[in-house]
Design an enzyme around this catalytic site. Structure first.
Site, PDB file in Angstrom:
ATOM      1  N   GLY A 127      21.823  24.367  59.123  1.00 54.00           N
ATOM      2  CA  GLY A 127      21.562  25.698  59.662  1.00 54.00           C
ATOM      3  C   GLY A 127      22.856  26.487  59.718  1.00 54.00           C
TER       4      GLY A 127
ATOM      5  N   GLU B  55      23.833  29.239  61.178  1.00 57.08           N
ATOM      6  CA  GLU B  55      24.291  29.703  62.488  1.00 57.08           C
ATOM      7  C   GLU B  55      24.691  28.536  63.390  1.00 57.08           C
ATOM      8  OE1 GLU B  55      21.213  32.369  60.643  1.00 57.08           O
ATOM      9  OE2 GLU B  55      21.281  30.246  61.198  1.00 57.08           O
TER      10      GLU B  55
ATOM     11  N   ARG C 250      20.126  34.627  50.402  1.00 59.45           N
ATOM     12  CA  ARG C 250      19.511  33.485  49.722  1.00 59.45           C
ATOM     13  C   ARG C 250      18.314  34.013  48.927  1.00 59.45           C
ATOM     14  NH1 ARG C 250      21.472  28.871  52.480  1.00 59.45           N
ATOM     15  NH2 ARG C 250      23.576  29.478  53.101  1.00 59.45           N
TER      16      ARG C 250
ATOM     17  N   ALA D 138      37.769  32.585  44.690  1.00 60.78           N
ATOM     18  CA  ALA D 138      39.084  31.979  44.511  1.00 60.78           C
ATOM     19  C   ALA D 138      40.217  32.959  44.761  1.00 60.78           C
ATOM     20  CB  ALA D 138      39.204  31.415  43.097  1.00 60.78           C
TER      21      ALA D 138
ATOM     22  N   GLY E   1      30.230  23.664  52.926  1.00 67.71           N
ATOM     23  CA  GLY E   1      30.642  23.975  54.285  1.00 67.71           C
ATOM     24  C   GLY E   1      31.645  25.086  54.440  1.00 67.71           C
TER      25      GLY E   1
ATOM     26  N   ASP F 270      30.477  28.869  56.224  1.00 66.17           N
ATOM     27  CA  ASP F 270      30.254  28.869  57.666  1.00 66.17           C
ATOM     28  C   ASP F 270      31.552  28.595  58.419  1.00 66.17           C
ATOM     29  OD1 ASP F 270      27.567  29.294  57.116  1.00 66.17           O
ATOM     30  OD2 ASP F 270      27.094  27.161  57.171  1.00 66.17           O
TER      31      ASP F 270
END
Length: 362
Positions: A46, A48, A181, A237, A263, A266
Protein backbone atom coordinates in the site's frame (compact mmCIF):
# COMPACT_ATOMS: atom_id res chain seq x y z
CA UNK A 1 6.88 25.90 2.75
CA UNK A 2 6.64 24.91 6.38
CA UNK A 3 4.02 22.80 8.09
CA UNK A 4 1.37 25.09 9.54
CA UNK A 5 -1.09 22.45 10.67
CA UNK A 6 -2.13 21.90 14.28
CA UNK A 7 0.78 21.49 16.70
CA UNK A 8 -1.14 20.45 19.77
CA UNK A 9 0.54 17.99 22.11
CA UNK A 10 -2.74 16.08 22.47
CA UNK A 11 -2.18 12.34 21.93
CA UNK A 12 -4.58 12.22 19.00
CA UNK A 13 -2.53 14.68 16.91
CA UNK A 14 0.08 13.04 14.66
CA UNK A 15 2.87 14.49 12.59
CA UNK A 16 1.42 12.71 9.55
CA UNK A 17 -1.83 10.95 8.78
CA UNK A 18 -1.74 8.71 5.69
CA UNK A 19 -5.00 7.49 4.16
CA UNK A 20 -5.30 4.74 1.57
CA UNK A 21 -5.74 1.07 0.79
CA UNK A 22 -3.28 -1.50 2.05
CA UNK A 23 -3.41 -5.07 0.77
CA UNK A 24 -1.90 -8.40 1.59
CA UNK A 25 0.73 -9.14 -1.03
CA UNK A 26 1.98 -12.57 -2.07
CA UNK A 27 5.55 -12.58 -3.31
CA UNK A 28 6.83 -15.58 -5.30
CA UNK A 29 9.27 -18.05 -3.81
CA UNK A 30 11.16 -18.21 -7.11
CA UNK A 31 11.23 -16.51 -10.54
CA UNK A 32 8.82 -17.62 -13.21
CA UNK A 33 5.25 -17.29 -14.38
CA UNK A 34 2.54 -17.11 -11.75
CA UNK A 35 1.28 -20.38 -13.19
CA UNK A 36 4.59 -22.05 -12.33
CA UNK A 37 5.38 -20.59 -8.90
CA UNK A 38 4.66 -23.25 -6.25
CA UNK A 39 4.52 -21.01 -3.18
CA UNK A 40 4.45 -17.39 -2.08
CA UNK A 41 5.67 -15.32 0.85
CA UNK A 42 3.14 -13.07 2.53
CA UNK A 43 3.84 -9.34 2.72
CA UNK A 44 1.86 -6.13 2.94
CA UNK A 45 1.35 -3.52 0.24
CA UNK A 46 0.00 0.00 0.00
CA UNK A 47 1.65 3.23 -1.14
CA UNK A 48 0.27 5.34 1.71
CA UNK A 49 0.94 2.78 4.42
CA UNK A 50 4.48 2.40 3.05
CA UNK A 51 5.05 6.12 3.58
CA UNK A 52 3.57 5.82 7.07
CA UNK A 53 5.91 2.94 7.98
CA UNK A 54 9.02 4.75 6.75
CA UNK A 55 8.10 7.95 8.60
CA UNK A 56 7.41 6.05 11.81
CA UNK A 57 10.77 4.29 11.51
CA UNK A 58 12.35 7.73 11.11
CA UNK A 59 10.94 8.84 14.46
CA UNK A 60 7.75 10.68 13.50
CA UNK A 61 4.31 10.12 14.99
CA UNK A 62 2.20 8.66 12.19
CA UNK A 63 -1.35 7.40 11.83
CA UNK A 64 -2.53 5.20 8.99
CA UNK A 65 -6.26 5.37 8.23
CA UNK A 66 -7.84 2.77 6.00
CA UNK A 67 -10.58 0.19 5.75
CA UNK A 68 -9.96 -3.57 5.83
CA UNK A 69 -12.14 -6.63 6.04
CA UNK A 70 -13.14 -8.29 9.29
CA UNK A 71 -10.99 -11.25 8.26
CA UNK A 72 -7.59 -12.76 8.91
CA UNK A 73 -5.93 -10.73 6.17
CA UNK A 74 -7.30 -7.56 7.74
CA UNK A 75 -5.95 -8.67 11.11
CA UNK A 76 -2.54 -9.22 9.54
CA UNK A 77 -2.43 -5.80 7.90
CA UNK A 78 -3.36 -3.95 11.06
CA UNK A 79 -0.87 -5.90 13.16
CA UNK A 80 1.98 -5.68 10.63
CA UNK A 81 1.64 -1.95 10.00
CA UNK A 82 1.25 -1.31 13.71
CA UNK A 83 4.47 -3.23 14.34
CA UNK A 84 6.38 -0.46 12.55
CA UNK A 85 5.19 2.01 15.17
CA UNK A 86 2.27 3.36 13.14
CA UNK A 87 -0.96 4.26 14.97
CA UNK A 88 -3.69 2.05 13.47
CA UNK A 89 -6.46 2.93 15.92
CA UNK A 90 -8.54 4.72 13.25
CA UNK A 91 -8.59 1.79 10.80
CA UNK A 92 -12.16 0.66 10.14
CA UNK A 93 -13.18 -3.00 9.80
CA UNK A 94 -15.83 -3.99 7.25
CA UNK A 95 -17.77 -7.19 8.03
CA UNK A 96 -19.31 -7.34 4.55
CA UNK A 97 -16.29 -6.79 2.29
CA UNK A 98 -12.93 -8.59 2.11
CA UNK A 99 -9.41 -7.26 2.48
CA UNK A 100 -7.75 -6.84 -0.92
CA UNK A 101 -4.91 -9.15 -1.94
CA UNK A 102 -2.57 -9.42 -4.91
CA UNK A 103 0.08 -11.74 -6.34
CA UNK A 104 3.09 -10.77 -8.41
CA UNK A 105 6.03 -12.39 -10.15
CA UNK A 106 9.62 -11.88 -9.06
CA UNK A 107 10.79 -10.29 -12.32
CA UNK A 108 11.59 -6.65 -12.93
CA UNK A 109 8.37 -4.66 -13.17
CA UNK A 110 9.64 -2.87 -16.25
CA UNK A 111 9.64 -6.03 -18.37
CA UNK A 112 6.78 -7.64 -20.29
CA UNK A 113 7.29 -10.84 -18.29
CA UNK A 114 6.13 -9.18 -15.08
CA UNK A 115 2.71 -10.33 -13.91
CA UNK A 116 0.45 -8.89 -11.24
CA UNK A 117 -2.90 -10.39 -10.31
CA UNK A 118 -5.08 -8.08 -8.19
CA UNK A 119 -8.07 -9.24 -6.19
CA UNK A 120 -9.26 -5.88 -4.86
CA UNK A 121 -12.59 -5.27 -6.64
CA UNK A 122 -15.27 -4.82 -3.99
CA UNK A 123 -12.67 -4.69 -1.23
CA UNK A 124 -13.30 -3.05 2.13
CA UNK A 125 -11.06 -0.16 1.06
CA UNK A 126 -13.24 0.53 -1.98
CA UNK A 127 -16.04 1.43 0.47
CA UNK A 128 -14.07 4.34 1.96
CA UNK A 129 -16.29 7.41 1.74
CA UNK A 130 -17.15 10.63 3.51
CA UNK A 131 -19.82 8.71 5.42
CA UNK A 132 -17.85 5.58 6.35
CA UNK A 133 -14.58 7.19 7.50
CA UNK A 134 -13.69 9.29 10.56
CA UNK A 135 -12.92 12.68 9.01
CA UNK A 136 -11.74 14.10 12.33
CA UNK A 137 -9.13 11.33 12.63
CA UNK A 138 -8.09 11.81 9.01
CA UNK A 139 -7.56 15.53 9.54
CA UNK A 140 -5.85 15.22 12.91
CA UNK A 141 -2.26 15.48 11.70
CA UNK A 142 0.06 18.30 10.79
CA UNK A 143 0.25 16.65 7.35
CA UNK A 144 -2.35 14.55 5.52
CA UNK A 145 -0.73 12.28 2.91
CA UNK A 146 -2.85 10.95 0.05
CA UNK A 147 -2.24 9.34 -3.33
CA UNK A 148 -3.85 8.99 -6.73
CA UNK A 149 -4.49 5.30 -6.13
CA UNK A 150 -7.43 5.92 -3.77
CA UNK A 151 -9.72 7.84 -6.17
CA UNK A 152 -9.41 5.03 -8.71
CA UNK A 153 -10.94 2.46 -6.35
CA UNK A 154 -14.58 3.62 -6.47
CA UNK A 155 -16.87 6.61 -6.85
CA UNK A 156 -17.14 6.77 -3.06
CA UNK A 157 -13.36 6.90 -2.73
CA UNK A 158 -13.22 9.69 -5.31
CA UNK A 159 -15.83 11.62 -3.35
CA UNK A 160 -13.75 11.24 -0.19
CA UNK A 161 -10.64 12.46 -1.98
CA UNK A 162 -12.47 15.50 -3.33
CA UNK A 163 -13.59 16.33 0.18
CA UNK A 164 -10.08 15.99 1.59
CA UNK A 165 -8.41 18.06 -1.14
CA UNK A 166 -10.97 20.88 -1.01
CA UNK A 167 -9.22 24.07 0.08
CA UNK A 168 -10.66 25.06 3.46
CA UNK A 169 -9.29 27.16 6.33
CA UNK A 170 -7.66 25.16 9.11
CA UNK A 171 -7.05 21.96 7.17
CA UNK A 172 -3.71 20.16 7.58
CA UNK A 173 -1.04 20.49 4.93
CA UNK A 174 -2.24 18.15 2.17
CA UNK A 175 0.44 16.03 0.48
CA UNK A 176 -0.57 14.21 -2.71
CA UNK A 177 1.48 11.64 -4.63
CA UNK A 178 -0.07 11.40 -8.11
CA UNK A 179 0.90 7.71 -8.35
CA UNK A 180 -0.82 7.20 -11.68
CA UNK A 181 -1.61 3.51 -12.20
CA UNK A 182 -3.15 3.14 -15.68
CA UNK A 183 -4.46 -0.33 -14.87
CA UNK A 184 -6.71 1.10 -12.17
CA UNK A 185 -8.25 3.60 -14.58
CA UNK A 186 -9.13 1.24 -17.45
CA UNK A 187 -12.84 1.93 -17.00
CA UNK A 188 -12.38 5.68 -16.55
CA UNK A 189 -10.87 7.53 -19.48
CA UNK A 190 -10.85 10.74 -17.46
CA UNK A 191 -8.40 9.35 -14.87
CA UNK A 192 -5.61 11.82 -15.76
CA UNK A 193 -8.05 14.72 -15.56
CA UNK A 194 -9.26 13.58 -12.14
CA UNK A 195 -5.70 13.28 -10.87
CA UNK A 196 -4.92 16.79 -12.11
CA UNK A 197 -8.02 18.11 -10.37
CA UNK A 198 -7.03 16.51 -7.06
CA UNK A 199 -3.41 17.60 -7.36
CA UNK A 200 -4.54 21.20 -7.81
CA UNK A 201 -6.19 21.02 -4.39
CA UNK A 202 -3.05 19.85 -2.59
CA UNK A 203 -0.34 21.91 -0.91
CA UNK A 204 2.51 19.52 -1.76
CA UNK A 205 2.49 17.30 -4.85
CA UNK A 206 4.85 14.50 -5.95
CA UNK A 207 4.71 13.48 -9.61
CA UNK A 208 6.94 11.85 -12.21
CA UNK A 209 7.62 14.12 -15.17
CA UNK A 210 6.24 11.45 -17.52
CA UNK A 211 3.34 10.48 -15.27
CA UNK A 212 -0.32 10.76 -16.25
CA UNK A 213 -0.21 13.88 -18.41
CA UNK A 214 2.78 13.40 -20.74
CA UNK A 215 3.60 17.10 -20.53
CA UNK A 216 7.31 16.88 -21.30
CA UNK A 217 9.51 18.37 -18.61
CA UNK A 218 9.29 19.92 -15.14
CA UNK A 219 8.40 23.41 -16.40
CA UNK A 220 5.42 22.05 -18.31
CA UNK A 221 4.26 20.14 -15.24
CA UNK A 222 4.51 23.32 -13.16
CA UNK A 223 2.58 25.28 -15.79
CA UNK A 224 -0.22 22.71 -15.55
CA UNK A 225 -0.04 22.73 -11.73
CA UNK A 226 0.54 26.28 -10.49
CA UNK A 227 -1.66 25.87 -7.40
CA UNK A 228 0.42 23.68 -5.01
CA UNK A 229 2.82 25.60 -2.77
CA UNK A 230 5.43 22.94 -3.50
CA UNK A 231 5.56 20.71 -6.56
CA UNK A 232 8.17 17.93 -6.68
CA UNK A 233 8.79 16.55 -10.16
CA UNK A 234 10.70 13.27 -10.12
CA UNK A 235 12.96 12.94 -13.16
CA UNK A 236 14.16 9.36 -12.91
CA UNK A 237 17.92 8.97 -13.20
CA UNK A 238 18.36 12.73 -13.53
CA UNK A 239 17.11 13.56 -10.05
CA UNK A 240 14.20 15.67 -8.84
CA UNK A 241 13.11 19.28 -9.14
CA UNK A 242 11.04 21.16 -6.57
CA UNK A 243 9.08 24.28 -7.47
CA UNK A 244 8.39 26.40 -4.38
CA UNK A 245 6.75 29.77 -4.71
CA UNK A 246 8.75 31.56 -7.38
CA UNK A 247 11.80 29.37 -6.73
CA UNK A 248 13.07 26.21 -8.32
CA UNK A 249 15.56 23.74 -6.84
CA UNK A 250 17.01 20.70 -8.58
CA UNK A 251 19.02 17.98 -6.84
CA UNK A 252 20.65 15.19 -8.85
CA UNK A 253 19.94 11.61 -7.89
CA UNK A 254 22.56 9.50 -6.16
CA UNK A 255 24.57 6.64 -7.61
CA UNK A 256 23.31 3.50 -5.89
CA UNK A 257 24.36 -0.16 -6.01
CA UNK A 258 20.82 -1.46 -6.30
CA UNK A 259 19.88 -4.71 -4.54
CA UNK A 260 16.17 -4.61 -5.36
CA UNK A 261 14.57 -1.98 -7.57
CA UNK A 262 11.43 -1.53 -5.50
CA UNK A 263 10.27 0.90 -2.85
CA UNK A 264 12.04 4.06 -4.02
CA UNK A 265 9.03 6.24 -4.80
CA UNK A 266 7.28 5.87 -1.46
CA UNK A 267 10.58 6.17 0.41
CA UNK A 268 11.41 9.37 -1.49
CA UNK A 269 8.09 10.92 -0.48
CA UNK A 270 8.68 9.89 3.15
CA UNK A 271 12.15 11.44 3.16
CA UNK A 272 10.90 14.71 1.70
CA UNK A 273 8.00 14.84 4.17
CA UNK A 274 10.29 14.09 7.11
CA UNK A 275 12.57 16.98 6.17
CA UNK A 276 9.54 19.22 5.62
CA UNK A 277 8.28 18.45 9.11
CA UNK A 278 11.69 19.48 10.42
CA UNK A 279 11.63 22.76 8.50
CA UNK A 280 14.76 22.00 6.45
CA UNK A 281 15.61 23.94 3.27
CA UNK A 282 14.10 22.67 0.03
CA UNK A 283 17.47 21.41 -1.24
CA UNK A 284 17.86 19.28 1.89
CA UNK A 285 14.29 18.01 1.60
CA UNK A 286 15.10 16.71 -1.87
CA UNK A 287 18.36 15.22 -0.65
CA UNK A 288 16.61 13.43 2.22
CA UNK A 289 14.14 12.08 -0.34
CA UNK A 290 17.02 10.67 -2.40
CA UNK A 291 18.67 9.22 0.72
CA UNK A 292 15.48 7.45 1.84
CA UNK A 293 15.07 6.09 -1.69
CA UNK A 294 18.66 4.83 -1.59
CA UNK A 295 17.93 3.05 1.70
CA UNK A 296 15.03 1.20 0.06
CA UNK A 297 17.04 0.29 -3.03
CA UNK A 298 20.00 -1.17 -1.15
CA UNK A 299 18.10 -3.87 0.76
CA UNK A 300 16.47 -7.03 -0.61
CA UNK A 301 13.10 -6.20 0.95
CA UNK A 302 10.76 -3.32 0.15
CA UNK A 303 11.10 -1.43 3.44
CA UNK A 304 14.49 -0.40 4.77
CA UNK A 305 15.48 0.89 8.17
CA UNK A 306 16.29 4.56 7.54
CA UNK A 307 19.72 5.95 8.32
CA UNK A 308 20.16 7.61 11.70
CA UNK A 309 18.99 11.20 11.48
CA UNK A 310 22.41 12.71 12.20
CA UNK A 311 24.00 10.45 9.57
CA UNK A 312 21.44 11.49 6.94
CA UNK A 313 21.86 15.14 7.94
CA UNK A 314 25.63 14.93 7.42
CA UNK A 315 25.20 13.47 3.96
CA UNK A 316 22.51 15.99 3.06
CA UNK A 317 24.84 18.81 4.09
CA UNK A 318 27.66 17.80 1.71
CA UNK A 319 28.70 20.38 -0.87
CA UNK A 320 27.53 19.84 -4.43
CA UNK A 321 30.79 18.23 -5.54
CA UNK A 322 30.86 15.73 -2.69
CA UNK A 323 27.15 14.96 -3.16
CA UNK A 324 27.75 14.28 -6.84
CA UNK A 325 30.58 11.85 -6.05
CA UNK A 326 28.63 9.95 -3.40
CA UNK A 327 27.84 6.31 -4.11
CA UNK A 328 25.72 4.23 -1.74
CA UNK A 329 25.68 0.46 -1.44
CA UNK A 330 24.29 -2.24 0.84
CA UNK A 331 24.82 -1.47 4.52
CA UNK A 332 25.31 2.26 4.08
CA UNK A 333 22.48 3.13 6.47
CA UNK A 334 24.35 1.43 9.32
CA UNK A 335 27.52 3.45 8.76
CA UNK A 336 28.47 5.73 11.61
CA UNK A 337 29.56 8.56 9.37
CA UNK A 338 29.73 9.62 5.74
CA UNK A 339 32.01 6.68 5.03
CA UNK A 340 28.80 4.75 4.37
CA UNK A 341 28.90 6.27 0.91
CA UNK A 342 31.98 6.27 -1.28
CA UNK A 343 33.19 8.63 -3.94
CA UNK A 344 33.68 6.94 -7.24
CA UNK A 345 32.59 6.59 -10.83
CA UNK A 346 29.01 7.73 -11.32
CA UNK A 347 27.74 4.57 -12.93
CA UNK A 348 24.88 2.34 -11.96
CA UNK A 349 21.26 3.06 -11.04
CA UNK A 350 20.03 6.21 -9.38
CA UNK A 351 17.30 6.96 -6.91
CA UNK A 352 14.07 8.88 -7.06
CA UNK A 353 12.48 7.19 -10.05
CA UNK A 354 10.09 4.41 -9.09
CA UNK A 355 7.00 4.11 -6.97
CA UNK A 356 6.16 0.95 -5.12
CA UNK A 357 3.30 -0.44 -3.11
CA UNK A 358 4.96 -3.18 -1.12
CA UNK A 359 6.41 -3.49 2.37
CA UNK A 360 7.62 -6.80 3.69
CA UNK A 361 6.05 -7.96 6.90
CA UNK A 362 8.49 -7.75 9.82
Amino acid sequence: MTVDGPRSTAPDVADVVALGESMVTFLPSRPGRLADVPSFERAIGGAESNVACVLAAAGHSVRWVGRVGADGFGDHLVEAIGAYGVDVSAVRRDPGRPTGVYFRTAGDRATDAHEVAYYRAGSAASAMSVDTMDLDAIRSGRVLHLSGITPALSADCLGLMRELTARRPGRPLVSFDVNHRPGLWRDAEDGPRILLELARGADLVFVGEDEAWDLGGPEAVRAALPEPDVLVVKQGATGATAFHGSGRTTVPALAVDVVAAVGAGDAFAAGFLSATLRGLPVRDRLRHGHLMAAAALTVPGDLAAPPARDHADRLAALDDTAWGRLRLGPGWTQAGDAAGGTAGDQTGDRTGAGADEEVRTP
